[in-house]
Design a protein around this motif. Structure first.
Motif, PDB file in Angstrom:
ATOM      1  N   VAL B  74       0.863  -1.176   0.000  1.00  6.68           N
ATOM      2  CA  VAL B  74       0.000   0.000   0.000  1.00  6.68           C
ATOM      3  C   VAL B  74       0.899   1.225   0.000  1.00  6.68           C
ATOM      4  CG1 VAL B  74      -1.758   1.252   1.250  1.00  6.68           C
ATOM      5  CG2 VAL B  74      -1.784  -1.221   1.245  1.00  6.68           C
ATOM      6  N   THR B  75       1.029   1.829  -1.166  1.00  9.31           N
ATOM      7  CA  THR B  75       1.875   3.017  -1.267  1.00  9.31           C
ATOM      8  C   THR B  75       1.021   4.150  -1.808  1.00  9.31           C
ATOM      9  OG1 THR B  75       2.492   2.628  -3.533  1.00  9.31           O
ATOM     10  CG2 THR B  75       3.779   1.526  -1.847  1.00  9.31           C
ATOM     11  N   GLY B  76       1.651   5.171  -2.245  1.00  8.55           N
ATOM     12  CA  GLY B  76       0.911   6.349  -2.697  1.00  8.55           C
ATOM     13  C   GLY B  76      -0.020   6.061  -3.858  1.00  8.55           C
ATOM     14  N   SER B  77       0.496   5.373  -4.861  1.00 11.72           N
ATOM     15  CA  SER B  77      -0.311   5.242  -6.067  1.00 11.72           C
ATOM     16  C   SER B  77      -0.884   3.847  -6.247  1.00 11.72           C
ATOM     17  CB  SER B  77       0.552   5.579  -7.286  1.00 11.72           C
ATOM     18  OG  SER B  77       1.750   4.860  -7.201  1.00 11.72           O
ATOM     19  N   PHE B 191      -4.248  -0.998 -16.035  1.00 11.34           N
ATOM     20  CA  PHE B 191      -3.281   0.078 -15.910  1.00 11.34           C
ATOM     21  C   PHE B 191      -3.866   1.407 -16.360  1.00 11.34           C
ATOM     22  CE2 PHE B 191       0.435   2.414 -15.726  1.00 11.34           C
ATOM     23  CZ  PHE B 191       0.638   3.065 -16.927  1.00 11.34           C
ATOM     24  N   PHE B 192      -4.562   1.361 -17.521  1.00  6.67           N
ATOM     25  CA  PHE B 192      -5.148   2.605 -18.013  1.00  6.67           C
ATOM     26  C   PHE B 192      -6.107   3.211 -17.002  1.00  6.67           C
ATOM     27  CE2 PHE B 192      -3.888   3.845 -22.169  1.00  6.67           C
ATOM     28  CZ  PHE B 192      -3.350   2.724 -22.756  1.00  6.67           C
ATOM     29  N   ILE B 193      -6.848   2.320 -16.351  1.00  4.76           N
ATOM     30  CA  ILE B 193      -7.822   2.831 -15.394  1.00  4.76           C
ATOM     31  C   ILE B 193      -7.130   3.278 -14.115  1.00  4.76           C
ATOM     32  CG2 ILE B 193      -9.798   2.143 -14.009  1.00  4.76           C
ATOM     33  CD1 ILE B 193     -10.534   0.303 -16.369  1.00  4.76           C
ATOM     34  N   LEU B 194      -6.126   2.534 -13.709  1.00  2.66           N
ATOM     35  CA  LEU B 194      -5.449   2.858 -12.459  1.00  2.66           C
ATOM     36  C   LEU B 194      -4.764   4.214 -12.525  1.00  2.66           C
ATOM     37  CD1 LEU B 194      -4.269   1.999  -9.713  1.00  2.66           C
ATOM     38  CD2 LEU B 194      -2.408   0.951 -10.947  1.00  2.66           C
ATOM     39  N   ARG B 195      -4.269   4.541 -13.711  1.00  4.44           N
ATOM     40  CA  ARG B 195      -3.519   5.796 -13.816  1.00  4.44           C
ATOM     41  C   ARG B 195      -4.327   6.982 -13.349  1.00  4.44           C
ATOM     42  NH1 ARG B 195      -1.416   7.067 -19.429  1.00  4.44           N
ATOM     43  NH2 ARG B 195      -0.764   9.001 -18.495  1.00  4.44           N
ATOM     44  N   HIS B 196      -5.604   6.945 -13.658  1.00  2.00           N
ATOM     45  CA  HIS B 196      -6.396   8.127 -13.321  1.00  2.00           C
ATOM     46  C   HIS B 196      -7.267   7.928 -12.108  1.00  2.00           C
ATOM     47  CE1 HIS B 196      -4.980  10.084 -16.866  1.00  2.00           C
ATOM     48  NE2 HIS B 196      -5.306   9.046 -17.586  1.00  2.00           N
ATOM     49  N   SER B 197      -7.545   6.684 -11.769  1.00  2.37           N
ATOM     50  CA  SER B 197      -8.389   6.508 -10.597  1.00  2.37           C
ATOM     51  C   SER B 197      -7.562   6.449  -9.328  1.00  2.37           C
ATOM     52  CB  SER B 197      -9.204   5.222 -10.731  1.00  2.37           C
ATOM     53  OG  SER B 197      -8.349   4.113 -10.550  1.00  2.37           O
ATOM     54  N   GLY B 198      -6.305   6.067  -9.433  1.00  2.00           N
ATOM     55  CA  GLY B 198      -5.428   6.105  -8.280  1.00  2.00           C
ATOM     56  C   GLY B 198      -5.587   4.956  -7.318  1.00  2.00           C
TER      57      GLY B 198
END
Lengths: 236, 671, 99
Positions: B74-77, B191-198
């Motif tokens: 569990v880190t920042g991103s 990945f595409f979704i994670l980039r913006h949803s965080g």
């Protein structure tokens, strides 16, 4: 006075050195080395190293050169002509050596070593005497002393191992002693040791007649090609 | 116990089953392995039921519960946790998966009893159920991907279960490779979704989408959803990544019924349903899903008309029905799609089990050309086929009718160009009737074949020597091949029980969603789908009635046509084949998709590989890099070797030179 | 005499010995020239010992003599072994140990 002796000894040392290098016959080189060692011993004396001078004469000039003489006579003089490329190598070697000498001189004289212009420390009586050397050897330099003795042991064993005969060869002990190989015939009752030990049997029928007819091999001087190789094939 | 604890137990039982059977496979072979496997899944089913009950105790709007066992990273991103999500959708899937799996395990106890790899089979099957449950219960993308991959692996292990058959291993590899393509899509989409949803968490991602995290990154969301769709298509065997499913019939029949009918292939449907907030925010991707689903159901239906291997007919029918489901959930009919998933699981598993029974009667042969007239000798199997066939064709009051029509009604309610999909859906329903009953009439009616006659006299036929049904090669019955005994349902009680329960389910499950009367599934799933913008999508009453009538008529018409062609006038199909030979050939070759993929993908790739091996590997890697490196070393050492002349004086000269150089250095340094 | 003279003599003898090592082909003579170099080193050591006034240099020179004796013994043993094998006593011919 010391200067005179210095120059005599130095010139002797250099002459001996040049002789070692330049003489063709290795036996003569050994002799030149002896001369060199004795001159060096004189130089040591001038430097107040009495014990070392004596050791030099006894050990070096005495034992080491005798060893050399033995081997030179066993191996032979081995005069070989200069091989191909030898002259060029000699010139290059001279060049190297000359450069090295110049370098060393610059190093020694030009680099400002302290006290090189002086005659050394003030003389203390007993300097260089056997007592001083012995004391140093047994106190300060005990470890090197012991190691040196060990080294001597190792070298002795090593030399024996190197030079021993291998298995399967014949030694001189295996072959019955044949006096006629080594001894030129003498007349009876001429006092040779062979006669004294009974190795020279007088002819049975004519005790008074001299015995010139015993076939003898030619007296060997140095390794003769035929007989020596056969001898070596027996020994190795 | 809390709901999520039941969820963890549902995961724990199959895992324990796998480990126990796997570790003790030598001692547990035959009897105990099957019993332990079935018990494990039965306990999982019980836990699923308990979690259902416990979930309903919660309030309506508090029914999405997560539980995290520990945090991986569990880190920042990135927040990677071992967490499960228990909400109506996952409980629904859990019940379907564990329920049908229990019955299939029961069936397998009889079916695989003479197989030398019995324990291995049950270990793999339990592992599969565990992976599917991980997929369904996952609360974040990470665990979803893990479950996805495990399910693909289990599928590979089970398709090539009879590993000494070349055809089986090739089919396993084909399935696995296509699934990996899907996995890549899934991971990239994540990945595409994670980039913006965080966040990797589902609930967190849906929240982020609501809050507008993708407001200015529309493209990323569409791209992500399209990539997720690639994953869904690969797993659910939709065009163009469908070619593995028919070949996957190389696996044992219970495997086909579990993995390739009821559970694994529905993972794509589950994915789209779970990600509905994302798909609704990216309508382009959802539309692509609907179109592809529709195309698949049509194509698969046409191919199924011409296939002669009984399992492949059912496989294409699976592909077609999943096309319906994908079309439905892409169009917003989530409850309808999930309901069809459930009913389809029941009747498709039933059809496969019955097919396994008749294959047993045929001593391992699977071709429809060889089967006929089993009606009198295998009444139970015939009854199961009839029930399953009626449910599949969509004849009321069987469950398939209600679920299929609901999907089509919702699709029609979308209006616009969705009407095309609506029409094609009914064409597909018509085709479904024809091909399903073609299969049943050909296998059970007309004059009994030899094996049927033998069975009427009381013993199961035995082939002279075992053969591979796909290519007729001779084989033996050692480990890695099917066992020597063939089992039919009439003679094995476990098989009868399993098939009976499924038949009952296929018949009566329709009551859950009778139009205008009951809405059990919709209400149950409401907490999950209440944030959907299609939650108020309702077909008009007229459309619903029209759909029901049309569906019934088309199904009965299909049955009638099939009866005419294959029972009443037996020469008709041969005549039709002769007249439409081009079309027939096109359909028999499965619309040449295999050849197309071979031409577009396999050959260029193989050519690339050959090119790399012969030119690149040989010249560049071996020649320049390896050869160059060794050449440099060799040249260097040759140069250095030149110093080792063997001449003593040369060495002495070098020594002196070196010594002189050192003195020189010190001289210069000190001056 | 100043110590510098002794050191120059030592350097000269060293260089003559080095020249001999590089030039002669008979291994016996090469060993002799090696003796020359060792002696030159001894002379330098004793000169420095005289300069410092303590016996350290002389002990060093003594040990050098010991080492030289050992080395001569082993070297001559080698030559005898070579001779026994009927190989030519010429360092230019004994070049099997090459790359």
């Amino acid at each position: 006075m010391s200067a005179v002796i210095f120059f005599i000894a130095a010139i002797g040392a250099l002459a001996g050195a040049i002789g070692v290098v330049a003489l063709r016959n290795p036996f003569y080189s050994v002799l030149a080395l002896v001369e060199h060692l004795i001159s060096l011993s004189a130089l040591f004396l001038l430097l107040r190293a009495e014990f070392l001078a004596a050791a030099q004469v006894i050990v070096y000039a005495g034992a080491v050169t005798v060893l050399y003489v033995f081997v030179v006579s066993y191996v032979g003089d081995g005069t070989v002509p200069l091989g191909p490329g030898g002259a060029r190598l000699r010139n290059v070697a001279m060049l190297f050596v000359g450069m090295l000498f110049v370098e060393l001189c610059i190093a020694l004289l030009g680099s400002g070593l302290q006290a090189i212009d002086g005659k050394g420390a003030p003389y203390v009586p007993g300097f260089g005497s056997p007592e001083a050397i012995g004391e140093a050897l047994l106190t300060k330099f005990l470890f090197p002393f012991e190691l040196a003795s060990l080294l001597l042991l190792v070298a002795a064993v090593g030399a024996v191992m190197l030079a021993r005969r291998r298995q399967g060869g014949t030694t001189l002990d295996d072959v019955p002693y044949d006096a006629t190989r080594y001894i030129t015939p003498r007349s009876l009752f001429s006092g040779t040791m062979a006669e004294a030990v009974g190795a020279l049997k007088p002819p049975i029928e004519e005790p008074t007649k001299p015995r010139p007819e015993a076939p003898v091999p030619a007296p060997t001087r140095g390794p003769s090609p035929v007989s020596d190789t056969s001898e070596h094939s027996q020994e190795d | 116990m809390s709901t999520t604890t039941w969820g963890w137990l549902v995961l724990a039982f199959p895992l324990a089953g796998t480990i126990i059977i796997g570790l003790g496979h030598k001692r547990l072979a035959r009897g105990p392995a099957g019993a332990i496997g079935t018990l494990a899944i039965l306990l999982a089913f019980a836990s699923a039921v308990a979690s259902l009950v416990s979930l309903q105790d919660h309030e309506e709007n508090a029914r999405q519960l997560t539980s995290s066992l520990w945090d991986y990273a569990v880190t920042g991103s990135v927040d990677a946790r071992l967490a499960i999500l228990v909400d109506p959708l996952s409980v629904f899937m859990m019940l379907v998966v564990t329920g049908v799996s229990t019955l299939i395990h029961l069936y397998s106890i009889s079916y695989m009893k003479s197989d030398r790899g019995n324990a291995r089979y049950f270990a793999y099957l339990n592992f599969f159920v565990f992976s599917m449950l991980v997929l369904v219960l996952a609360a974040n993308f990470l665990l979803l991907i893990v479950g996805w991959a495990f399910v693909g692996a289990a599928s590979y292990l089970l398709i090539s279960f009879w590993y000494r058959r070349d055809t089986a291993t090739k089919a396993g590899i084909k399935a696995f490779v296509i699934n990996v393509v899907g996995d890549v899509g899934l991971v990239l989409g994540t990945f595409f979704i994670l980039r913006h949803s965080g966040t990797l968490d589902f609930l967190g991602t849906f929240h982020a989408v609501e809050e507008g995290a993708f407001a200015s990154h529309d493209g990323a969301l569409v791209a992500g959803c399209l990539l997720l769709l690639v994953g869904a298509f690969a797993k659910s065997a939709q065009l163009p990544l469908h070619t593995w499913l028919p070949d996957a019939m190389e696996g044992p029949t219970p495997v086909s019924s579990l993995i390739h009918a009821a559970t694994m292939v529905t993972a794509g449907v589950y994915l789209i349903s779970r990600m509905h907030p994302l798909f609704e925010a990216a309508p382009a991707a959802a539309n692509v899903g609907a179109i592809v689903g529709c195309a698949t159901l049509f194509v698969a239906g046409t191919i199924a008309l011409t296939q002669t291997d009984i399992k492949r007919v059912i496989a294409y029918s699976t592909m077609s029905q999943i096309g319906y489901m994908i079309m439905g959930v892409s169009a917003g009919a989530y409850a309808a799609g999930m309901f069809h998933l459930m009913t389809h699981a029941f009747f498709k598993a039933l059809l496969f089990m019955a097919a396994g029974s008749i294959i047993g009667a045929m001593a391992g042969a699977q071709s429809l050309d060889k089967m006929s007239g089993f009606k009198r000798s295998m009444p139970f199997t015939f009854g199961c086929f009839v029930v399953g066939g009626l449910a599949l064709s969509g004849v009321p009051p069987f469950s398939g009718f209600f679920s299929k029509d609901e999907i089509l009604a919702m699709v029609g309610a979308r209006e616009g160009w969705f009407t095309v999909l609506y029409v094609v859906g009914y064409v597909g329903a018509f085709l479904t009737g024809i091909y399903t009953w073609r299969m049943i009439f050909r296998a059970f009616f007309n004059r009994p074949c030899e094996e049927a006659v033998e069975l009427e006299h009381g013993h199961i036929a035995h082939a002279e020597y075992p053969t591979n049904p796909a290519n007729g090669e001779r084989e033996d019955t050692d480990v890695g091949f099917p066992g020597p005994e063939h089992v039919i349902a009439e003679r094995a009680m476990p098989m009868k029980v399993a098939m009976g329960l499924l038949a009952v389910g296929a018949t009566i499950l329709g009551v859950l969603q009778i139009p205008f009367v009951t809405e059990v599934v919709t209400n149950f799933l409401e907490p999950t789908f209440e944030d959907s913008k299609y939650v108020h999508l309702h077909a008009s009453d007229g459309m619903i009635w029209l759909g029901m009538v049309l569906g019934t008529v088309l199904a009965l018409a299909g049955i009638a046509i099939a009866h005419f062609i294959w029972v009443r006038k037996p020469g008709t199909s041969a005549a039709l084949q002769a007249r439409f030979s081009g079309l027939h050939r096109f359909l028999v070759n499965k619309w040449y998709f295999d050849e197309l993929i071979d031409f577009l993908v396999v050959r260029p790739w193989a050519a690339l590989g050959t090119f790399c091996r012969t030119w690149f590997e040989r010249a560049v890697v071996d020649g320049v890099f390896v050869g160059g490196a060794t050449g440099v070393v060799r040249a260097g050492s040759a140069a250095v070797r030149a110093i080792q002349t063997g001449f003593l004086r040369y060495y002495a000269a070098l020594l002196l030179l070196g010594g002189g150089a050192v003195v020189l250095y010190f001289l210069i340094a000190s001056s | 005499m100043d110590l510098g003279w002794y050191l120059v003599v030592s350097a000269l003898i060293f260089c003559i010995g080095a020249g001999g090592v590089l030039t002669r082909r008979n291994p016996l003579v090469i060993l002799l020239c090696l003796e020359l170099m060792l002696n030159a080193a001894n002379l330098a050591l004793i000169a420095f010992s005289r300069m410092h006034g303590n016996a350290d240099g002389q002990i060093f020179a003594l040990i050098v003599m010991v080492v030289a004796a050992c080395e001569v013994a082993v070297g001559l043993g080698l030559i005898v072994a070579i001779f026994r094998r009927k190989l030519p006593i010429d360092v230019d011919e004994l070049k099997e140990l090459q790359g």
